[in-house]
Design a protein around this motif. Structure first.
Motif, PDB file in Angstrom:
ATOM      1  N   THR A  65       0.859  -1.186   0.000  1.00 15.66           N
ATOM      2  CA  THR A  65       0.000   0.000   0.000  1.00 15.66           C
ATOM      3  C   THR A  65       0.895   1.237   0.000  1.00 15.66           C
ATOM      4  O   THR A  65       2.127   1.130   0.112  1.00 15.66           O
ATOM      5  N   PRO A  66       0.326   2.443  -0.101  1.00 19.17           N
ATOM      6  CA  PRO A  66       1.177   3.644  -0.048  1.00 19.17           C
ATOM      7  C   PRO A  66       2.022   3.743   1.215  1.00 19.17           C
ATOM      8  O   PRO A  66       3.080   4.380   1.190  1.00 19.17           O
ATOM      9  N   LEU A  67       1.592   3.115   2.315  1.00 18.08           N
ATOM     10  CA  LEU A  67       2.393   3.151   3.540  1.00 18.08           C
ATOM     11  C   LEU A  67       3.631   2.278   3.439  1.00 18.08           C
ATOM     12  O   LEU A  67       4.558   2.441   4.233  1.00 18.08           O
ATOM     13  N   ASN A  68       3.657   1.366   2.484  1.00 16.92           N
ATOM     14  CA  ASN A  68       4.798   0.451   2.340  1.00 16.92           C
ATOM     15  C   ASN A  68       5.764   0.883   1.250  1.00 16.92           C
ATOM     16  O   ASN A  68       6.724   0.156   0.963  1.00 16.92           O
ATOM     17  N   LEU A  69       5.552   2.048   0.665  1.00 11.31           N
ATOM     18  CA  LEU A  69       6.352   2.482  -0.482  1.00 11.31           C
ATOM     19  C   LEU A  69       6.812   3.927  -0.280  1.00 11.31           C
ATOM     20  O   LEU A  69       6.133   4.707   0.413  1.00 11.31           O
ATOM     21  N   PRO A  70       7.936   4.314  -0.866  1.00  7.00           N
ATOM     22  CA  PRO A  70       8.445   5.692  -0.695  1.00  7.00           C
ATOM     23  C   PRO A  70       7.674   6.690  -1.547  1.00  7.00           C
ATOM     24  O   PRO A  70       8.215   7.318  -2.470  1.00  7.00           O
ATOM     25  N   GLU A  71       6.409   6.850  -1.207  1.00  7.60           N
ATOM     26  CA  GLU A  71       5.511   7.732  -1.940  1.00  7.60           C
ATOM     27  C   GLU A  71       5.497   9.129  -1.314  1.00  7.60           C
ATOM     28  O   GLU A  71       5.602   9.271  -0.091  1.00  7.60           O
ATOM     29  N   PRO A  72       5.367  10.192  -2.123  1.00  4.36           N
ATOM     30  CA  PRO A  72       5.083  11.496  -1.536  1.00  4.36           C
ATOM     31  C   PRO A  72       3.729  11.464  -0.833  1.00  4.36           C
ATOM     32  O   PRO A  72       2.779  10.850  -1.321  1.00  4.36           O
ATOM     33  N   ILE A  73       3.636  12.100   0.306  1.00  2.83           N
ATOM     34  CA  ILE A  73       2.379  12.137   1.062  1.00  2.83           C
ATOM     35  C   ILE A  73       1.493  13.211   0.444  1.00  2.83           C
ATOM     36  O   ILE A  73       1.899  14.362   0.314  1.00  2.83           O
ATOM     37  N   THR A  74       0.285  12.843   0.068  1.00  4.60           N
ATOM     38  CA  THR A  74      -0.640  13.808  -0.507  1.00  4.60           C
ATOM     39  C   THR A  74      -1.568  14.350   0.580  1.00  4.60           C
ATOM     40  O   THR A  74      -1.716  13.769   1.659  1.00  4.60           O
ATOM     41  N   ARG A  75      -2.187  15.489   0.281  1.00  5.23           N
ATOM     42  CA  ARG A  75      -3.115  16.084   1.253  1.00  5.23           C
ATOM     43  C   ARG A  75      -4.296  15.164   1.509  1.00  5.23           C
ATOM     44  O   ARG A  75      -4.746  15.015   2.646  1.00  5.23           O
ATOM     45  N   ARG A  76      -4.784  14.512   0.459  1.00  9.57           N
ATOM     46  CA  ARG A  76      -5.952  13.642   0.626  1.00  9.57           C
ATOM     47  C   ARG A  76      -5.606  12.428   1.477  1.00  9.57           C
ATOM     48  O   ARG A  76      -6.417  12.016   2.312  1.00  9.57           O
ATOM     49  N   ARG A  77      -4.423  11.841   1.256  1.00 12.30           N
ATOM     50  CA  ARG A  77      -4.059  10.677   2.068  1.00 12.30           C
ATOM     51  C   ARG A  77      -3.861  11.064   3.522  1.00 12.30           C
ATOM     52  O   ARG A  77      -4.188  10.300   4.434  1.00 12.30           O
ATOM     53  N   LEU A  78      -3.327  12.247   3.767  1.00 13.53           N
ATOM     54  CA  LEU A  78      -3.130  12.681   5.141  1.00 13.53           C
ATOM     55  C   LEU A  78      -4.457  12.960   5.832  1.00 13.53           C
ATOM     56  O   LEU A  78      -4.600  12.733   7.039  1.00 13.53           O
ATOM     57  N   ALA A  79      -5.440  13.418   5.061  1.00 14.32           N
ATOM     58  CA  ALA A  79      -6.740  13.739   5.649  1.00 14.32           C
ATOM     59  C   ALA A  79      -7.728  12.591   5.580  1.00 14.32           C
ATOM     60  O   ALA A  79      -8.803  12.660   6.180  1.00 14.32           O
ATOM     61  N   ARG A  80      -7.385  11.512   4.855  1.00 17.57           N
ATOM     62  CA  ARG A  80      -8.337  10.424   4.636  1.00 17.57           C
ATOM     63  C   ARG A  80      -8.637   9.679   5.924  1.00 17.57           C
ATOM     64  O   ARG A  80      -7.767   9.446   6.754  1.00 17.57           O
ATOM     65  N   LEU A  81      -9.856   9.270   6.080  1.00 16.15           N
ATOM     66  CA  LEU A  81     -10.311   8.472   7.224  1.00 16.15           C
ATOM     67  C   LEU A  81     -10.575   7.056   6.756  1.00 16.15           C
ATOM     68  O   LEU A  81     -11.388   6.828   5.857  1.00 16.15           O
TER      69      LEU A  81
END
Length: 731
Positions: free
Chosen positions: A254-270
């Protein structure tokens, strides 16, 4: 078998002699002792090999040169001919061999064969063969289809929901979930690559790596507002990256397992679970001491509570946080506190940024060396000295022959620094391993420059290791013999604006005033180099640059030159480096696997060689070998000589070829994650134009073309039957 302490003793054989022979040898000036020391060196080597024999039986502990032999025992077929690799006896040869003959792949050869044809195996192969984290996607699952009323799949094949902003953020990437129309092109085609078809499988790989910065001050943008900060201490926008967490075996990352840039939506997603109390938000997944970023405020610093963090768009600083909240924009790396809230205390941050390789100042593992008898002065919050100036004052008082001033944390040191070396003195100003301290030079003096100044007497040496210097440049003068800059950053243009534009684009980062005789730059990022050397001296100075970036901030600015002369009175050696700007030097002894984006002017062209480089048109260099655009222009001229094309067609084709092979970069501004990375559209003559078919430029030793080629061959071998697998670079 001898113990390690015995093996390290050069006189181990001599001490076994009877005392009478030692006494007679002493009377003759120890000739027998000298002979036995030479023999002991060979005996020690044999002892070391014997001591390693047991470890070399196992793939997990064996030396790199043993890996191909263990692979042969299990039927591992290397993708590269071992005779084509660099000399494995050298450090670079061992690094190349470890990349191209993977220890991990050899260790799992039998395991991979049992899993042949599975999707998760392709992800493991990307990590084992290419060294890249990856996610494999079967594109037939993303095709738009007409649903069978008896077998509905509500999560697949549907038209796009325009209200689903999260899905549109992931469009075209590895986490795309929207349906697409069919694309009949194959994913591994060398003409036009397609994706969305039944047999196509894409392996998305991440080349950008996350690098941490730990407990460093945030930069307050007082010209905007006193409550506005950036994570980057340079004040530029720097996207936050995910520190990958290990994925469970057999589970798609998932995005937590990869060196992805953090997006605003992922940071705010519930993320809603079955129980509302177990629901998790992006804040709790990314923020905290075990997450990807943390913010501290107050004295002593206390971490901001996760419940106070709010994801926001701070692109125009128009967002106003509510009281008792802190707004974070992960895409720009910005922080905003509520307006009017007093900010008497500082703000500290830990975060991860993205970059391609271990060059410049950074919290990565790097080799550290020093003279055996060096005196070490440690600087840091919990060390003996709180400031660099305090350690320098004690060093000046003690006057040791060899000394090291080591900074033990990733703090910011705002102080003037002036170093004067006595004859035959050496001094290292370095960062401790896995730290990235910053030296920020301000306008301290009214009537004098405020550079970091280094002056020395004859046979003195200065080393700058692992530091980031901003605000001003470094000035070297006196009779100092040599300066070494390794794993450091002298910020091009002295500083950065928010959009990564240089603050002082025409100012040099390194000013050499008739000194030193030898300058070495290794694994570093520096701005322009200005040389003011008296040509009345007997010999020109020597500058050696390897695995580095020299950035004059524009290709028409001088990257290496003299202010009052046509050419800098230096002899230059540049290997595996990228230069933005013009070079004007007395001579080039060797240029190899390098990219020169600006013109090169060499006064003495009779000596030296330029090989496997890109040299900007209009340059005057020593003789060239296998350089571009010379190679493609010669190919067009050969067609004209055969009579296949006329003069007009020749001129048109040469113009097109010259533009085609000009290097293209994803970004050419320092401070961006993909800084100096060759773009996907860059010509293959540049991307694989080095002497060993790796790429030209600073990232040569990543061997990315060879790793990608190896991975493609392994994907063809292990892909499911009837499928076409291809590599898609996410970064």
């Amino acid at each position: 078998m001898s113990t390690p302490s015995q093996s390290a003793n050069p006189d181990r054989l001599y001490e076994l002699l009877p005392v009478i022979h030692q006494l007679r040898d002493a009377e003759r000036g120890y000739p027998l002792r000298a002979l036995l020391q030479v023999i002991s060196e060979q005996v020690n080597g044999i002892d070391a090999d014997i001591a390693r024999l047991y470890d070399n039986w196992f793939i997990e502990t064996c030396d790199e040169w043993v890996v191909p032999y263990i692979g042969a025992l299990v039927g591992y077929v290397p993708l590269n001919n071992p005779n084509d690799l660099a000399n494995p006896a050298t450090t670079r040869g061992l690094a190349e061999e470890s990349l191209l003959i993977s220890r991990q792949e050899v260790a799992n050869t039998i395991h991979y064969r049992r899993r042949k044809g599975t999707l998760s195996l392709l992800e493991d192969l990307a990590n084992a063969v290419g060294g890249w984290p990856a996610k494999a996607v079967e594109f037939y699952r993303l095709l738009s289809v007409t649903q069978n009323i008896s077998y509905l799949q509500l999560d697949r094949g549907r038209t796009a929901n325009l209200r689903d902003g999260d899905a549109f953020d992931d469009l075209g990437g590895p986490f795309d979930e929207l349906a697409h129309t069919v694309d009949v092109r194959r994913i591994d085609s060398h003409r036009g690559r397609g994706r969305f078809n039944i047999p196509e499988v894409g392996v998305f790989v991440w080349r950008i790596k996350p690098y941490t910065v730990t407990r460093t001050p945030a930069c307050c943008l007082e010209d905007v507002a006193p409550n506005c900060f950036t994570f980057s201490v340079l004040g530029n926008d720097s996207p936050l990256y995910t520190l990958p967490q290990p994925a469970a075996p057999g589970v798609s990352p998932t995005p937590l397992n990869l060196p992805e840039p953090i997006t605003r939506r992922r940071l705010a997603r519930l993320e809603t679970g079955e129980d509302p109390e177990t629901s998790t938000s992006g804040i709790s997944l990314y923020y905290g001491p075990d997450g990807s970023f943390t913010i501290w405020v107050g004295t002593p610093p206390q971490p901001v509570a996760p419940g106070q963090i709010v994801a926001a768009d701070l692109s125009g600083w128009s967002y106003r946080p509510l009281p008792n909240t802190v707004a974070v924009d992960p895409e720009l790396g910005r922080i905003a506190f509520p307006p009017g809230q007093p900010r008497k205390q500082g703000v500290w941050v830990s975060y991860a940024y993205g970059f391609s390789a271990d060059i410049g100042g950074g919290e990565y593992d790097r080799p550290i060396s020093q003279p055996a008898a060096a005196v070490i002065y440690r600087v840091g919050e919990n060390e003996e000295y709180g400031k660099i100036g305090d350690a320098l004052a004690r060093w000046t008082q003690d006057q040791p022959a060899d000394a090291v001033i080591e900074i033990a944390d990733s703090g910011v040191y705002v102080e003037p620094i002036s170093i004067t070396l006595k004859a035959k003195q050496t001094l290292q100003l370095r960062a401790a391993n896995r730290t990235r301290p910053v030296i920020r030079l301000l306008d301290w003096q009214t009537s004098a420059p405020d550079d970091l100044t280094v002056s020395g007497e004859a046979e003195s040496w200065f080393v700058l290791d692992g530091l980031l210097v901003t605000g001003r440049g470094v000035q070297v003068d006196g009779d100092i013999a040599g300066v070494v800059i390794r794993h450091s950053t002298l910020v091009p243009g002295w500083g950065l604006e928010c959009d990564c534009k240089p603050r002082r684009p025409t100012d040099a980062s390194l000013d050499l005033i008739d000194a030193p005789d030898c300058l070495t730059i290794e694994h570093s990022i520096v701005g322009a180099i200005q040389v003011d050397r008296n040509e009345a001296k007997k010999n020109p100075g020597k500058i050696r640059i390897s695995d580095s970036i020299v950035d004059a901030t524009a290709n028409d600015q001088p990257a290496l030159g003299a202010p009052q002369s046509l050419c800098a009175y230096v002899t230059v050696t540049i290997v595996r480096s990228t230069v933005f700007g013009q070079i004007a030097a007395h001579a080039i002894e060797l240029a190899e696997n390098a990219i020169f984006m600006g013109s090169v002017l060499v006064c003495r062209r009779q000596q030296g060689c330029v090989r496997f480089c890109y040299v900007a048109p209009g340059s005057r260099t020593p003789r060239r070998y296998e350089c571009q655009p010379d190679g493609v222009l010669a190919a067009v001229s050969a067609l004209y000589a055969k009579g296949d094309i006329d003069a007009g067609e020749r001129d048109r084709m040469q113009t097109e070829e010259r533009l085609r092979v000009e290097p293209e970069f994803t970004r050419s501004r320092y401070g961006t994650p993909t800084y100096c990375q060759l773009a996907a559209a860059c010509a293959c003559e540049i991307k694989s134009g080095a002497d060993d078919e790796s790429e030209m430029g600073v990232f040569h030793d990543l061997y990315q073309p060879l790793r990608a080629s190896n991975l493609m061959m392994r994907l063809a071998e292990y892909s499911p039957a009837g499928c076409d697998a291809g590599i898609l670079f996410v970064s």
